[in-house]
Design a protein around this motif. Structure first.
Motif, short mmCIF file in Angstrom:
data_model
loop_
_atom_site.label_atom_id
_atom_site.label_comp_id
_atom_site.label_asym_id
_atom_site.label_seq_id
_atom_site.Cartn_x
_atom_site.Cartn_y
_atom_site.Cartn_z
N GLU A 69 75.50 7.09 16.25
CA GLU A 69 76.28 7.99 17.10
C GLU A 69 75.72 9.40 17.18
N GLN A 70 74.86 9.78 16.26
CA GLN A 70 74.34 11.14 16.24
C GLN A 70 73.14 11.35 17.17
N VAL A 71 72.58 10.29 17.70
CA VAL A 71 71.33 10.39 18.46
C VAL A 71 71.52 11.06 19.81
N HIS A 72 72.51 10.61 20.56
CA HIS A 72 72.68 11.10 21.93
C HIS A 72 73.80 12.13 22.04
N THR A 73 73.51 13.19 22.74
CA THR A 73 74.52 14.20 23.08
C THR A 73 74.78 14.11 24.57
N ILE A 74 76.00 13.82 24.94
CA ILE A 74 76.35 13.66 26.35
C ILE A 74 76.79 15.00 26.92
N ASP A 75 76.10 15.47 27.95
CA ASP A 75 76.50 16.70 28.61
C ASP A 75 77.82 16.44 29.35
N GLU A 76 78.86 17.17 28.99
CA GLU A 76 80.19 16.90 29.53
C GLU A 76 80.52 17.71 30.78
N SER A 77 79.60 18.52 31.25
CA SER A 77 79.87 19.33 32.43
C SER A 77 80.23 18.44 33.62
N VAL A 78 81.26 18.79 34.33
CA VAL A 78 81.73 17.98 35.45
C VAL A 78 80.68 17.88 36.55
N HIS A 79 79.88 18.94 36.72
CA HIS A 79 78.97 19.01 37.86
C HIS A 79 77.58 18.43 37.61
N THR A 80 77.33 17.85 36.42
CA THR A 80 75.99 17.35 36.12
C THR A 80 75.90 15.83 36.25
N LEU A 81 74.72 15.38 36.66
CA LEU A 81 74.33 13.98 36.62
C LEU A 81 73.43 13.83 35.41
N VAL A 82 73.77 12.91 34.50
CA VAL A 82 72.99 12.77 33.28
C VAL A 82 72.16 11.49 33.32
N SER A 237 74.60 20.49 47.96
CA SER A 237 74.64 21.22 46.69
C SER A 237 73.92 20.50 45.56
N PHE A 238 73.50 19.21 45.81
CA PHE A 238 72.83 18.48 44.74
C PHE A 238 71.37 18.89 44.61
N LYS A 239 70.92 19.05 43.37
CA LYS A 239 69.51 19.37 43.12
C LYS A 239 69.08 18.77 41.80
N PRO A 240 67.83 18.32 41.69
CA PRO A 240 67.32 17.81 40.41
C PRO A 240 67.09 18.96 39.46
N LEU A 241 67.18 18.68 38.17
CA LEU A 241 66.98 19.72 37.16
C LEU A 241 65.64 19.58 36.44
N LEU A 242 64.95 18.45 36.66
CA LEU A 242 63.69 18.19 35.97
C LEU A 242 62.62 17.81 36.97
N LYS A 243 61.37 17.81 36.51
CA LYS A 243 60.26 17.36 37.33
C LYS A 243 59.96 15.90 37.03
N ALA A 244 59.26 15.25 37.95
CA ALA A 244 58.85 13.86 37.73
C ALA A 244 57.92 13.77 36.53
N ASN A 245 57.87 12.59 35.92
CA ASN A 245 57.06 12.32 34.73
C ASN A 245 57.56 13.09 33.51
N THR A 246 58.88 13.20 33.43
CA THR A 246 59.53 13.84 32.29
C THR A 246 60.25 12.77 31.48
N THR A 247 60.10 12.79 30.16
CA THR A 247 60.83 11.87 29.29
C THR A 247 62.24 12.38 29.10
N VAL A 248 63.22 11.50 29.27
CA VAL A 248 64.63 11.90 29.16
C VAL A 248 65.37 10.97 28.21
N ARG A 249 66.54 11.43 27.78
CA ARG A 249 67.38 10.64 26.90
C ARG A 249 68.78 10.53 27.48
N VAL A 250 69.51 9.52 27.05
CA VAL A 250 70.87 9.30 27.52
C VAL A 250 71.70 10.57 27.35
N GLY A 251 72.40 10.95 28.41
CA GLY A 251 73.30 12.10 28.34
C GLY A 251 72.67 13.42 28.70
N GLN A 252 71.34 13.44 28.86
CA GLN A 252 70.64 14.68 29.21
C GLN A 252 70.79 14.95 30.70
#
Length: 262
Positions: A69-82, A237-252
């Motif tokens: 349970e400690q591995v992933h931190t879920i961003d709880e902001s209403v306006h984000t896509l994780v 109003s939607f926009k990506p927050l990262l660039k392509a070829n970026t490693t991501v984790r659940v909840g980011q």
């Protein structure tokens, strides 16, 4: 050589019968001796696994492992896509008005991907994000938003690899592979989450059957290699927050709806 053999087992082959054999082997206790070489070859962080490595009785058990349970931190902001998965965010971009978009220099038809022009219409001029899960990744996937499930359906029969060779030489693998489409709604509109099976074996397993869900809740897992395609309906109003070829984790966070007033 070892890495090639292990990758062969967890991503299967282009032949249905050899894939069935490899599936049976990976799910049997006979594959247990491969777990430690697999973890070592792919530099898997064993401290993140839910259980010690000795707990897993087959390569498949280990491949579909949950994490603690400690591995992933879920961003709880209403306006984000994780991110729904631990993966490589391999490509992203706008969906053209002609209902087509490019993935690794190939043109794909959105209506073929979603099964009809009617299904595709909602996402014209929207945005797509592709997440590729490698053999080393955690292979469970989660909801990227909080909302409701409005539709779920499966398409496709024959499968091709979804790695670089597969997308280059397969027959439009993202629009012909077996796939499960979940259409979701949230405060910011519609989103399609397309889980794409990698090879021959339909390896998508769903663990959440409810119609309502919270961001970060587990939705299911891939038994073997896999890719997730997210489609966001048009919203200025939607926009990506990262660039392509970026490693991501659940909840980011990987995208956001900048108009917080919605």
């Amino acid at each position: 050589m070892m890495k090639f053999l292990l990758k062969y087992v967890v991503e299967l082959t282009g032949n249905r019968y050899s894939s069935l054999f490899l599936k049976s082997f990976a799910q049997s206790r006979l594959s247990k001796p491969l777990i430690r070489p697999f973890a070592k070859t792919y530099s898997i962080n064993l401290d993140e696994a839910e259980y010690p490595i000795g707990h897993y009785q087959s390569l498949h058990d280990f491949f579909t492992r949950r994490l603690n349970e400690q591995v992933h931190t879920i961003d709880e902001s209403v306006h984000t896509l994780v991110s729904p998965a631990d993966a490589l965010l391999s490509d992203m971009g706008p969906i053209s008005e002609k209902q087509t978009f490019y993935i690794k220099d190939q043109l794909y038809f959105l209506d073929e991907m979603l099964g009809s022009k009617e299904n595709a219409k909602s996402y014209e001029n929207g945005f797509f994000l592709i997440l590729y899960l490698s053999p080393r990744d955690y292979h469970r996937f989660h909801y990227p938003i909080t909302g409701q499930l409005t539709k779920r359906y499966a398409l496709g029969e024959k499968s091709y690899p979804v790695n670089t060779l597969g997308t280059r030489y397969g027959q439009s693998p993202f629009s012909t592979n077996y796939r499960v489409i979940s259409e979701l709604t949230s405060t910011f509109g519609k989103l399609a989450m397309i889980k794409i099976g990698a090879l021959n074996i339909n390896s998508i397993q769903l663990t959440h059957s409810g119609s309502e869900f919270n961001k970060g809740e587990e939705l299911g897992y891939f038994s073997f290699g896999s890719t997730i395609l997210l489609l966001v309906e048009p919203n200025r109003s939607f926009k990506p927050l990262l660039k392509a070829n970026t490693t991501v984790r659940v909840g980011q966070p990987i995208g956001e709806w900048a108009d917080y007033s919605l």
